[in-house]
Design an enzyme around this catalytic site. Structure first.
Site, PDB file in Angstrom:
ATOM      1  N   LYS A  78       0.874  -1.181   0.000  1.00 50.29           N
ATOM      2  CA  LYS A  78       0.000   0.000   0.000  1.00 50.29           C
ATOM      3  C   LYS A  78       0.905   1.222   0.000  1.00 50.29           C
ATOM      4  O   LYS A  78       1.920   1.256   0.720  1.00 50.29           O
ATOM      5  CB  LYS A  78      -0.902  -0.024   1.236  1.00 50.29           C
ATOM      6  N   SER A 103     -10.247  -0.342   6.783  1.00 44.92           N
ATOM      7  CA  SER A 103      -9.599  -0.157   5.477  1.00 44.92           C
ATOM      8  C   SER A 103      -8.944  -1.395   4.897  1.00 44.92           C
ATOM      9  O   SER A 103      -8.520  -1.388   3.744  1.00 44.92           O
ATOM     10  CB  SER A 103      -8.558   0.957   5.557  1.00 44.92           C
ATOM     11  N   SER A 126      -9.881   2.061   2.695  1.00 37.41           N
ATOM     12  CA  SER A 126      -8.985   2.839   1.878  1.00 37.41           C
ATOM     13  C   SER A 126      -7.957   2.002   1.115  1.00 37.41           C
ATOM     14  O   SER A 126      -7.364   2.498   0.149  1.00 37.41           O
ATOM     15  CB  SER A 126      -8.224   3.835   2.757  1.00 37.41           C
TER      16      SER A 126
END
Lengths: 486, 478
Positions: free
Chosen positions: A78, A177, A153
């Site tokens: 990420k 997330s 997210s």
């Protein structure tokens, strides 16, 4: 069988038996990303040369007999884990030009385990969002229906695994997330106990809630990666000095006498009927595996979202103050004076959702409002934790839906922040309490995946992973491939 | 109208740790800009603070030394504001729960009375960097070497009633932190500085007046002047019917005045909240005991001991215990001169201190060590030289000519105590000053001084004074 259909565990065995090389695997995944990601926008940065060099080194280690289970396995991080020498954007214009001179602990740990970083995944800006629509690099699309969101997210990380662009990715989970995008994309994702994974080098959104974790297709794969990324780190004062169990070694246990709790509050209005039916069916599978299922209460569950939307923005308003255009990151052209430098650099660098949360958080911490908002929220947070403590005195795991609906359409909730925030209604309380939580595929509604959330007691990841693994031995939801990504 | 002055001080003492309070970067002063700032000090994304245990130990030392409560649990908080030399956009400090609270120190007033000044709290925090306004023509430079340096902010009660009291309090804290070895006390480098909160009220009033805060005073003299200026200014404002404005002010030493800061901070709401990156600081009884055992003898206790053990006056004992270095020096001199504490006190407070001041050097750098001074005093005590000659020897020692014995030998300063030799000299003087002899004998006994002077001149000051006096008196009366 195509390489990308294999699980991480299978690839690991194939690498060490010499059946495949890390180079061929890395090439294969890089090719897939180049071919398929145009439709998905899951990846922000690719580091092909670096990846090939690492793969070569991994092959050498394997040949020398010095390989671990993760040696030579490609992954994507990420884009809020700092990576030495490779841009870390956090999905924001603010950090579009930022290259950290250090690796996050998670990146370091997985590199040491021999994993090959192919690049960085798209995400909601600074991890603020539940649909991956707030990214400066554009929305990520759900491979099950590219007109729909992947959740957020960590949307790019979830999509990369769902579309078989890599066997595993890292993510972070502040209010859901990892779990919510895992659910919406039909894959497995785990957020461990707060303090289990070092936050060093993980760009902060809300420090008391942020926790790094992992996406993969199976619980077994998650167990392998989590074991390598977790552990005490003296550079993170909130990391916990406690031995990391061999999660993979715990995957054989029977679920007989496992006590499962279903919170009444998680099955009330707001929950999509199709999702509810899928979760009920999943719970029946656990019953058939020998688990005892009972109803429990989490009386303060309805306060989790409002509590979170005071605490998380409060912390974010302070955490994001360092992005001021002075030392790094976006800086406006020709500032007239200091105030102009701040206002324009931040005004141009941050997107709308980030600004909204900074505003909310600044308000909640202001003199005269602090007691009514921040302090009150901290008290409620304690009540929420108490609810879980009480629940875990009666049961071993808590099951329920991960998100109230399946993936929604792009733009559907973009102008309605409250409706967007409610898509994390079942996941947020887990972060407030600091507990570990995961989401596993548990069926489909109209062709879209449904996630089952499993919440464990503090540091009980091994039990959660085993329960998920047993469920996956009995079902095949986790093996379904989005059409067009076979 | 009679006015009463009310003063409280916030002292910032830079703790003498080797590394910063939340990072491993060095705290050494004077390095090239931004060479002692690591990723944490620069506030890069994703980095985290880790508390320096040594800074905690030092704060606890201070707490124990002022008889304060050391919190078993204290909390670090973020003080949020934007400024270019504050890399994270917040300063990590302690707010609601400081590590040290409710202590006190005693100060001595001009009239010799002792007054207790309360210390409300002392908390740990990090320093900011420095804005450099004169390095570039069109921009401000930022030096982050100082960012993250550990500070102990020591907040007094509003217990002081004059600038003199404020200075006495500040000196007391200055001496204390240096005794404890937790701060080098270097005021020029900013290691020890204070903000002064000043207000005035009508005598007899119980309510405080509106106060101003004068920032960043880095010398005792500035503290005294700034407060005096502020007191007069406030009284003028009030007596002319105005109202004092609560504000932050700056002292301009060149103009000897305070003026309002064009402040970035004025209207700031700092939005304090507990720092989620740091766990609460927990201190247990065992740690307190261990730190207590490390405490040195503190100034007040040392002063009492000097008065009792060496028979010094309160004033002398106060001067000699003002700093640990001075007290240690003094006691080393006593040891080197066979326990003649009073003689040692006179010399340490007299010639030695005068030379220190004149050459502006530290005790540790003084050319006359304690054993050298002790050696000199021994020669006074055994009548090898007089006190007056000793001053000359001291000068020579300070100038680097060696120890006392070597100088006495080289310069031939040994006292003349041979009565035969002295008698011959006296006989000569009597013979060559008949008029003065006559006057003396007629009752003008003051003239003895004249004869002593003549004899000292003839011996270049080396005559043993007692012996000379006795011989003169006998011969003149004969």
């Amino acid at each position: 069988m195509n390489l990308h259909e294999k699980t991480l565990a299978e690839l690991s065995a194939a690498l060490r038996s010499g059946e495949i090389t890390s180079r061929s695997l890395t090439t294969h995944y890089l090719d897939r990303i180049r071919a398929l990601d145009k439709r998905l926008n899951a990846v922000i940065t690719l580091v092909e040369e670096q990846a090939m060099a690492e793969a070569e080194a991994a092959d050498a280690r394997i040949a020398a007999g010095r390989a671990g289970p993760l040696t030579g396995i490609p992954l994507l991080h990420k884009d809020l884990f700092c990576t030495d020498g490779v841009r870390t954007s956090c999905g924001s214009r603010m950090l579009d030009n930022f290259i950290a001179p250090y690796d996050a602990a998670v990146v370091e740990n997985l590199r040491e385990a021999g994993m090959i970083m192919l690049g960085k995944t798209n995400m909601d800006e600074f991890a603020m969002g539940s649909s991956n629509e707030t990214s400066y690099y554009g929305p990520v699309r759900n491979p099950w229906d590219t007109q729909r969101v992947p959740g957020g997210s960590s949307g790019g990380s979830a999509v990369a695994v769902a579309a078989r662009l890599v066997p595993t990715t890292t993510g972070t989970d502040t209010g859901g997330s990892i779990r919510q995008p895992a659910a919406l994309c039909g894959i497995t994702g785990i957020k461990p106990t707060y303090g289990r994974v070092s936050r060093w080098g993980m760009v902060a959104f809300a420090s008391s809630l942020d926790q790094g974790g992992v996406f993969a297709r199976t619980a077994e794969d998650c167990a392998l990666v989590l074991g390598a990324m977790a552990g005490f780190d003296e550079r993170d004062s909130t990391s916990v000095d406690r031995e990391v169990p061999d999660y993979a070694a715990h995957l054989g246990a029977s679920l007989k006498e496992l006590r499962i709790g279903l919170p009444e509050e998680y099955f009330k209005e707001g929950l999509d009927a199709g999702v509810a039916a899928a979760v009920d069916a999943a719970v029946d599978v656990f019953r058939s595996l020998g688990a005892e299922v009972k109803s429990i209460r989490l009386p303060n569950a309805h306060l989790a979202v409002p509590t979170y939307y005071v605490i998380a923005p409060a912390e974010c308003s302070s955490n994001l103050s360092r992005f001021d255009g002075v030392r790094y990151g976006h800086r406006c052209e020709n500032p007239r004076d200091l105030t102009d430098l701040y206002e324009r650099s931040r005004g141009e660098g941050f997107g709308a959702e980030v600004k909204r949360r900074i505003m909310i958080g600044t308000y909640a911490l202001s003199a005269g409002y602090y007691d009514a908002y921040y302090l009150k929220a901290q008290k409620v947070r304690r009540l929420i934790s108490e609810d879980f403590r009480e629940a875990f005195s009666q049961v071993d795991l808590i099951l329920g839906p991960t998100s109230p609906t399946t993936a929604f359409r792009l733009g559907e909730k973009a102008d309605d922040p409250v409706s967007m925030y409610l898509s994390d209604i079942y996941t947020i309380a887990v972060n407030l309490a600091g507990l570990p939580g995961m989401s596993i595929p548990a069926g489909f509604v109209e062709g879209l995946p449904v996630g089952l959330q499993i919440v464990g007691n503090y540091f009980d990841e091994a039990r959660m992973l085993n329960a998920a693994h047993q469920y996956q031995q009995a079902t095949d939801w986790h093996l379904r491939v989005p059409p067009g990504f076979e | 109208m009679e006015w009463e002055v009310v003063i409280g001080l916030e002292i910032h003492a830079q703790l003498a740790t080797r590394s910063k309070i939340f990072s491993g970067a060095s705290t050494a002063y004077g390095a090239e800009p931004n060479t002692q700032a690591c990723a944490v000090d620069l506030g890069l994304p994703g980095v985290l603070p880790v508390l320096n245990a040594e800074a905690v130990r030092m704060a606890v030392k201070f707490g124990l030394a002022i008889d304060a409560t050391v919190a078993s649990r204290s909390v670090f908080a973020r003080k949020n504001y934007f400024y270019p030399d504050l890399p994270k956009g917040y300063q990590i400090s302690q707010y609601e729960l400081p590590v040290v609270s409710q202590g006190a120190v005693e100060i001595e007033l001009d009239d010799g009375n002792v007054k207790t000044i309360g210390v409300t709290r002392a908390h740990l925090e990090e320093d900011a960097g420095k804005s450099v306004h004169d390095a570039f023509p069109d921009a401000t430079g930022i030096d982050l070497n100082r960012a993250g340096t550990p500070l102990l902010e020591i907040v007094s009660e509003p217990d002081m009633r004059s600038a003199r009291e404020a200075v006495a309090y500040m000196k007391k804290i200055h001496s204390l932190v240096r005794y404890l070895g937790i701060c080098d006390g270097n005021m020029q480098e900013g290691s020890f500085r204070c903000d002064a909160n000043v207000s005035v009220r009508r005598k007899g009033s119980h309510e405080f007046g509106v106060r101003t805060e004068t920032k960043n005073l880095n010398s005792f003299r500035f503290v005294e002047r700034a407060i005096n200026f502020e007191v007069e200014r406030q009284i003028d404002v009030l007596e002319s019917g105005g109202a004092v404005v609560q504000e932050t002010r700056l002292y301009d030493a060149a103009k000897d005045e305070t003026r309002p800061m064009r402040s970035k901070e004025e209207a700031n709401d700092y939005r304090y909240f507990p720092d989620p990156d740091l766990l609460p600081l927990e201190i247990d009884a065992a740690f307190l005991e261990a730190v207590q055992a490390e405490l040195p003898e503190l100034p007040d206790a040392k002063k009492r001991r000097f008065m009792g053990e060496y028979g010094l006056s309160a004033y002398d004992a106060g001067v000699l215990t003002a700093s640990r270095e001075m007290a240690d020096y003094y006691e080393a001199v006593i040891e080197a001169c066979n326990g003649e504490a009073k003689l040692a006190a006179n010399w340490v407070m007299g010639d030695f201190s005068a030379h220190l001041n004149k050459s502006a050097c530290e005790i540790g750098e003084a050319p006359v060590t304690a054993s050298m001074l002790g050696g000199l005093l021994i020669r006074i005590l055994d009548n090898t030289i007089s006190g007056k000659i000793a001053k000359e020897v001291f000068e020579a020692m300070w100038a680097g000519e060696g120890n006392a014995d070597a100088i006495i030998e080289a310069r031939g300063l040994k006292q003349i105590s041979d009565s035969g030799a002295l008698e011959a000299i006296i006989d000569d003087i009597i013979a060559s000053h008949p008029a003065q002899v006559e006057q003396y004998r007629a009752g003008k006994e003051k003239l003895i001084g004249f004869f002593v002077g003549q004899a000292m001149k003839a011996t270049q000051g080396k005559a043993n004074p007692q012996q000379l006096n006795a011989l003169l008196k006998r011969k003149l009366s004969g």
